[in-house]
Motif scaffolding. Structure first.
Motif, PDB file in Angstrom:
ATOM      1  N   ALA A   1       0.772  -1.131  -0.114  1.00  0.00           N
ATOM      2  CA  ALA A   1       0.034   0.105   0.166  1.00  0.00           C
ATOM      3  C   ALA A   1       0.932   1.133  -0.005  1.00  0.00           C
ATOM      4  O   ALA A   1       0.451   2.243  -0.732  1.00  0.00           O
ATOM      5  N   GLU A   2       2.114   1.165   0.814  1.00  0.00           N
ATOM      6  CA  GLU A   2       2.938   2.323   0.884  1.00  0.00           C
ATOM      7  C   GLU A   2       3.704   2.729  -0.312  1.00  0.00           C
ATOM      8  O   GLU A   2       3.696   3.756  -0.959  1.00  0.00           O
ATOM      9  N   LEU A   3       3.900   1.506  -1.122  1.00  0.00           N
ATOM     10  CA  LEU A   3       4.601   1.505  -2.617  1.00  0.00           C
ATOM     11  C   LEU A   3       3.511   2.285  -3.403  1.00  0.00           C
ATOM     12  O   LEU A   3       3.831   2.997  -4.290  1.00  0.00           O
ATOM     13  N   ARG A   4       2.354   1.597  -3.502  1.00  0.00           N
ATOM     14  CA  ARG A   4       1.226   2.288  -4.632  1.00  0.00           C
ATOM     15  C   ARG A   4       1.054   3.574  -4.192  1.00  0.00           C
ATOM     16  O   ARG A   4       0.968   4.251  -5.083  1.00  0.00           O
ATOM     17  N   GLU A   5       0.792   4.032  -2.860  1.00  0.00           N
ATOM     18  CA  GLU A   5       0.973   5.407  -2.673  1.00  0.00           C
ATOM     19  C   GLU A   5       2.068   6.345  -3.140  1.00  0.00           C
ATOM     20  O   GLU A   5       1.982   7.201  -3.494  1.00  0.00           O
ATOM     21  N   ALA A   6       3.186   5.800  -2.954  1.00  0.00           N
ATOM     22  CA  ALA A   6       4.508   6.384  -3.307  1.00  0.00           C
ATOM     23  C   ALA A   6       4.547   6.804  -4.701  1.00  0.00           C
ATOM     24  O   ALA A   6       4.893   7.829  -5.275  1.00  0.00           O
ATOM     25  N   LEU A   7       4.007   5.633  -5.621  1.00  0.00           N
ATOM     26  CA  LEU A   7       4.159   5.825  -7.031  1.00  0.00           C
ATOM     27  C   LEU A   7       2.929   6.525  -7.494  1.00  0.00           C
ATOM     28  O   LEU A   7       3.295   7.283  -8.593  1.00  0.00           O
ATOM     29  N   GLU A   8       1.897   6.584  -6.968  1.00  0.00           N
ATOM     30  CA  GLU A   8       0.815   7.462  -7.330  1.00  0.00           C
ATOM     31  C   GLU A   8       1.248   8.901  -6.833  1.00  0.00           C
ATOM     32  O   GLU A   8       0.998   9.667  -7.841  1.00  0.00           O
ATOM     33  N   GLN A   9       1.951   9.171  -5.936  1.00  0.00           N
ATOM     34  CA  GLN A   9       2.287  10.490  -5.776  1.00  0.00           C
ATOM     35  C   GLN A   9       3.340  11.018  -6.684  1.00  0.00           C
ATOM     36  O   GLN A   9       3.335  12.184  -7.150  1.00  0.00           O
ATOM     37  N   GLN A  10       4.433  10.130  -6.875  1.00  0.00           N
ATOM     38  CA  GLN A  10       5.333  10.278  -8.053  1.00  0.00           C
ATOM     39  C   GLN A  10       4.601  10.668  -9.351  1.00  0.00           C
ATOM     40  O   GLN A  10       5.224  11.670  -9.856  1.00  0.00           O
ATOM     41  N   ALA A  11       3.792   9.779  -9.916  1.00  0.00           N
ATOM     42  CA  ALA A  11       2.983  10.078 -11.040  1.00  0.00           C
ATOM     43  C   ALA A  11       2.289  11.332 -10.959  1.00  0.00           C
ATOM     44  O   ALA A  11       2.381  12.337 -12.041  1.00  0.00           O
ATOM     45  N   HIS A  12       1.639  11.758 -10.108  1.00  0.00           N
ATOM     46  CA  HIS A  12       0.801  13.202  -9.612  1.00  0.00           C
ATOM     47  C   HIS A  12       1.763  14.271 -10.024  1.00  0.00           C
ATOM     48  O   HIS A  12       1.532  15.301 -10.526  1.00  0.00           O
ATOM     49  N   GLU A  13       3.123  14.086  -9.346  1.00  0.00           N
ATOM     50  CA  GLU A  13       4.130  15.239  -9.128  1.00  0.00           C
ATOM     51  C   GLU A  13       4.602  15.457 -10.576  1.00  0.00           C
ATOM     52  O   GLU A  13       4.857  16.438 -10.872  1.00  0.00           O
ATOM     53  N   GLU A  14       4.985  14.286 -11.172  1.00  0.00           N
ATOM     54  CA  GLU A  14       5.358  14.405 -12.682  1.00  0.00           C
ATOM     55  C   GLU A  14       4.354  14.970 -13.790  1.00  0.00           C
ATOM     56  O   GLU A  14       4.467  15.891 -14.478  1.00  0.00           O
ATOM     57  N   LYS A  15       3.131  14.815 -13.302  1.00  0.00           N
ATOM     58  CA  LYS A  15       1.877  15.127 -14.228  1.00  0.00           C
ATOM     59  C   LYS A  15       1.869  16.669 -13.846  1.00  0.00           C
ATOM     60  O   LYS A  15       1.715  17.692 -14.836  1.00  0.00           O
ATOM     61  N   GLU A  16       1.997  17.043 -12.615  1.00  0.00           N
ATOM     62  CA  GLU A  16       1.933  18.483 -12.467  1.00  0.00           C
ATOM     63  C   GLU A  16       3.207  19.314 -12.938  1.00  0.00           C
ATOM     64  O   GLU A  16       3.229  20.583 -13.337  1.00  0.00           O
ATOM     65  N   ARG A  17       4.411  18.674 -12.854  1.00  0.00           N
ATOM     66  CA  ARG A  17       5.471  19.047 -13.510  1.00  0.00           C
ATOM     67  C   ARG A  17       5.400  19.524 -15.049  1.00  0.00           C
ATOM     68  O   ARG A  17       5.774  20.423 -15.537  1.00  0.00           O
ATOM     69  N   ARG A  18       4.923  18.558 -15.588  1.00  0.00           N
ATOM     70  CA  ARG A  18       4.642  18.659 -17.098  1.00  0.00           C
ATOM     71  C   ARG A  18       3.693  19.533 -17.498  1.00  0.00           C
ATOM     72  O   ARG A  18       3.826  20.446 -18.402  1.00  0.00           O
ATOM     73  N   ARG A  19       2.718  19.604 -16.663  1.00  0.00           N
ATOM     74  CA  ARG A  19       1.670  20.696 -16.803  1.00  0.00           C
ATOM     75  C   ARG A  19       2.241  22.226 -16.523  1.00  0.00           C
ATOM     76  O   ARG A  19       2.020  23.041 -17.401  1.00  0.00           O
ATOM     77  N   ALA A  20       2.986  22.366 -15.458  1.00  0.00           N
ATOM     78  CA  ALA A  20       3.731  23.528 -15.423  1.00  0.00           C
ATOM     79  C   ALA A  20       4.588  23.960 -16.607  1.00  0.00           C
ATOM     80  O   ALA A  20       4.626  25.275 -16.658  1.00  0.00           O
ATOM     81  N   LEU A  21       5.395  22.869 -16.863  1.00  0.00           N
ATOM     82  CA  LEU A  21       6.214  23.169 -17.770  1.00  0.00           C
ATOM     83  C   LEU A  21       5.592  23.707 -19.331  1.00  0.00           C
ATOM     84  O   LEU A  21       6.137  24.410 -19.755  1.00  0.00           O
ATOM     85  N   ARG A  22       4.419  23.067 -19.534  1.00  0.00           N
ATOM     86  CA  ARG A  22       3.876  23.487 -20.704  1.00  0.00           C
ATOM     87  C   ARG A  22       3.186  24.909 -20.808  1.00  0.00           C
ATOM     88  O   ARG A  22       3.295  25.775 -21.599  1.00  0.00           O
TER      89      ARG A  22
END
Length: 240
Positions: free
Chosen positions: A62-83
């Motif tokens: 569960a902790e691993l899934r949460e960490a991966l989801e958080q990482q994916a969310h941060e990457e998505k936000e990073r790309r959105r800000a970059l765009r």
């Protein structure tokens, strides 16, 4: 110890001594079905300890899934800000540099956003610069590197625009077909007719899925349920 005499035709007497046979090596037997000398399977887990270990594993997962989801969310936000931060180019030359500065995973998005600008004028400019670099009398290392970059960019943009145009064409066709199905008085007959024309495909199914999701988000339960049944019917005929 007893002696046994055997009579031989030559009248010679041979004495053979016998003794009781004793087995020095015990017969092998299986004493434990959990035999694991290499430790491949680990110790057996039973009872309270096994339950605690299982619970810890679930918590770690569960902790691993949460960490991966958080990482994916941060990457998505990073790309959105970059765009949002990128300045749209005005000229073909600036557009070339714009794409050269684009991350590989963002190329597809930028092609869709810049598709109207990726026209004959742009590709002519790109081809002209490539020609200058290829046929230069003396080439520096920077010119060689630039040539390699532009050749790779040209290939990526040509293939990308072709794929994008094809996808858009399929999307328009899928929209028309979905409208045709949803407004049909005889859905089954319409589906069979579309099957004959090979029009039941993944593009149509993807568009239907988007409509189902939109209906659920808008709390249009009846419409979503109807389209779910329609989706199940389409799956029987899908060919691509």
């Amino acid at each position: 110890m007893a002696a046994l005499s055997l009579g031989i035709a030559t009248s010679t007497i041979v004495t053979v001594r016998t003794r009781p046979i004793t087995r020095t090596t015990p017969r092998p037997r299986i004493s434990c079905i959990g035999f694991d000398p290499e430790g491949l399977f680990g110790p057996p887990q039973t009872g309270h300890i096994a339950r605690r270990e299982f619970k810890r594993r679930l918590e770690r997962d569960a902790e691993l899934r949460e960490a991966l989801e958080q990482q994916a969310h941060e990457e998505k936000e990073r790309r959105r800000a970059l765009r949002r931060s990128r300045v749209m180019p005005d000229t073909p030359a600036e557009l070339v540099e714009y794409f050269l500065d684009t991350e590989a995973q963002e190329i597809e998005f930028e092609i869709s956003r810049m598709r109207p600008r990726l026209n004959q004028e742009f590709f002519s400019h790109l081809q002209f610069e490539l020609g200058q670099l290829r046929f230069a009398v003396s080439k520096t290392e920077d010119m060689e590197d630039r040539l390699i970059e532009l050749e790779a960019l040209q290939k990526a943009l040509l293939e990308g625009t072709e794929a994008y145009d094809k996808m858009q064409g399929e999307l328009v066709k899928a929209r028309n077909n979905l409208t045709r199905i949803l407004t049909s008085k005889d859905v089954k007959a319409t589906l069979l007719e579309m099957v004959e024309k090979n029009e039941i495909n993944r593009s149509l199914l993807t568009l239907l899925d988007e409509n189902i999701s939109s209906a659920n988000q808008s709390n249009q339960k009846e419409a979503a349920a109807y389209m779910e049944k329609l989706r199940a019917a389409m799956l029987k005929y899908i060919t691509v």
